[in-house]
Design an enzyme around this catalytic site. Sequence first.
Site, PDB file in Angstrom:
ATOM      1  N   ARG A  50       0.844  -1.197   0.000  1.00 29.03           N
ATOM      2  CA  ARG A  50       0.000   0.000   0.000  1.00 29.03           C
ATOM      3  C   ARG A  50       0.877   1.244   0.000  1.00 29.03           C
ATOM      4  O   ARG A  50       2.088   1.168   0.166  1.00 29.03           O
ATOM      5  CB  ARG A  50      -0.953  -0.011   1.199  1.00 29.03           C
ATOM      6  CG  ARG A  50      -0.198  -0.282   2.490  1.00 29.03           C
ATOM      7  CD  ARG A  50      -0.748   0.383   3.664  1.00 29.03           C
ATOM      8  NE  ARG A  50      -0.697   1.820   3.539  1.00 29.03           N
ATOM      9  CZ  ARG A  50       0.431   2.541   3.700  1.00 29.03           C
ATOM     10  NH1 ARG A  50       1.593   1.983   3.968  1.00 29.03           N
ATOM     11  NH2 ARG A  50       0.389   3.854   3.572  1.00 29.03           N
ATOM     12  N   ASP A 245      -2.092  10.836  -2.574  1.00 31.83           N
ATOM     13  CA  ASP A 245      -2.387   9.784  -3.554  1.00 31.83           C
ATOM     14  C   ASP A 245      -2.630  10.352  -4.942  1.00 31.83           C
ATOM     15  O   ASP A 245      -2.478   9.648  -5.938  1.00 31.83           O
ATOM     16  CB  ASP A 245      -3.600   8.969  -3.100  1.00 31.83           C
ATOM     17  CG  ASP A 245      -3.196   8.037  -1.979  1.00 31.83           C
ATOM     18  OD1 ASP A 245      -3.069   8.524  -0.837  1.00 31.83           O
ATOM     19  OD2 ASP A 245      -2.935   6.856  -2.258  1.00 31.83           O
TER      20      ASP A 245
HETATM   21  O1  MRU Z   1      -4.881   3.304   1.747  1.00 31.31           O
HETATM   22  P1  MRU Z   1      -3.395   3.517   1.785  1.00 31.31           P
HETATM   23  O2  MRU Z   1      -2.780   3.032   3.053  1.00 31.31           O
HETATM   24  O3  MRU Z   1      -2.701   3.020   0.558  1.00 31.31           O
HETATM   25  O4  MRU Z   1      -3.277   5.117   1.790  1.00 31.31           O
HETATM   26  C1  MRU Z   1      -1.998   5.659   1.739  1.00 31.31           C
HETATM   27  C2  MRU Z   1      -1.962   7.129   1.897  1.00 31.31           C
HETATM   28  O5  MRU Z   1      -2.964   7.804   1.977  1.00 31.31           O
HETATM   29  C3  MRU Z   1      -0.601   7.754   1.833  1.00 31.31           C
HETATM   30  O6  MRU Z   1      -0.560   8.919   2.607  1.00 31.31           O
HETATM   31  C4  MRU Z   1      -0.261   8.102   0.377  1.00 31.31           C
HETATM   32  O7  MRU Z   1      -0.442   6.988  -0.443  1.00 31.31           O
HETATM   33  C5  MRU Z   1       1.112   8.589   0.230  1.00 31.31           C
HETATM   34  S1  MRU Z   1       2.274   7.308   0.492  1.00 31.31           S
HETATM   35  C6  MRU Z   1       3.827   7.882   0.227  1.00 31.31           C
END
Ligand code: MRU
Length: 354
Positions: A50, A245
Site C-alpha cells: 500500500r 495519492d
Molecule cells: O490506503 P493507503 O494506506 O494506501 O493510503 C496511503 C496514503 O494515503 C498515503 O498517505 C499516500 O499513499 C502517500 S504514500 C507515500
Amino acid sequence: MDAAKESLALSADGLAVEIIDQTKLPRKLEVIRLSEPTEFFEAIHKLKVRGAPAIGVCAALAISVFAKRALKKDPAISSLTLANYLTEQALYLESSRPTAVNLDWALSQMLDCIKTASHLSAPKLQETLQRRALEIYEDDISRCRKIAEAGFPLIKESMGILTHCNAGRLATVKYGTALAPIYLAHERGISLKVYADETRPLLQGARLTAFELTQAGIDTMVLCDSMSSILMSEGNIDMVIVGADRIAANGDSANKVGSSNLAIVANYYKVPFYVAAPASTIDLSARSGKEIPIEMRDQEEVRSMWYKEPMIYTRAQIFNPAFDVIDASLITGFILDSGLITQDFKEGLAHAKR
Ligand code: MRU
C-alpha cells in the site's frame, strides 16, 4: 530482498515480486511472494502492499513478472500474444484501487513500453519490460531521496511534527515521502518528535508509521485522529507533513481520509501544513479535487475489523471512504522531488510534472 531496507523488490529469478505483507505489521515482519495476476490484485486491494508510490512500483514489476512467467510456460509465445496478454493484465491491475494515480501512471509507463517494443521478439519484449520496471523502481528510490533533501531545510531542532496515515518507507520502495525529510533530519543528528495519527479505520499510522519510525530510533507518539486539535492548541505541533495519492492541477490533494480534517485544524491553529510527493503523484488531467475518484471500502473495516465483536449495531449504515481531498487553500507548500513549492501551486505543479 532485505526487508530492513526496502518494502518490495523483484525476486532474483524475476518470476515474482517480494513484498512485506503490511497487513501483518507490527506483529510480524513477513515477506511474501506474488506471482499470479490475482495475487497482485488481492495484495493491492487488501493493502498488503500500500501507499501510492509502492503500489505503482509493485504493478510495474508485476507486468515484468507476468511476461517472464508467460515465456517460461510457453517459450514459443509470439510477441503479439504476449503483448495482448500483458495489456489485459495491466488493465485488470489498474482496477484494483482507484485513487492513487501512481498506479495508473506506472501501468501506463509499462503499456507504452509494450507498444513501443511490440515489434521485438517475445524474449526481447520481456527483457525490455523488466528493464523499464526496474527503472521505475530505482526512480522511486531516487525521487524519495530528493524529497528528503527538499523538505530537510524545513526541519529545525526539537520540532514536533504531526503526520497522518503512513507515507514512510513502507509506502514507497525506501525512505518514504512525508517521512523522508524526517529520516534525513534524524540521520543528520537533529532531534525531533513525530506525532502519528492512528488513522482510522485501517490504522496505518498506529501499525506502520509508529513501527517504522520507532525502529529507526525516532521519538514517536501515537494519537487518535480526533486528538490533533488539543495537541495544536497546546503548541506541541510545529508542522504537519502528509503524503498524497493524487494531486490535482490546482493543488487540491487526495490523501488518506482524515487528512482534510487535519488540514482544517492546522489552518485554524496556523500550523504549517505540507504535502510531500513524487512527480508521479501529480495528475494534471484532474483540474481540481472534484475530479479525483475516491475509493469507497468495505463497511466491515469500520464495523468489526479490529474488534473481537462488531462494535456497531448491525442495522446502522457505515460510511467508509478511503480518502478525502485537502483543499489547496489549506496547504502551505508541496515538498516534491523537484523542490519545495510554496506559492503559485498551479504553475509549480505543472513545472514539476514536466
Ligand atoms: O490506503 P493507503 O494506506 O494506501 O493510503 C496511503 C496514503 O494515503 C498515503 O498517505 C499516500 O499513499 C502517500 S504514500 C507515500
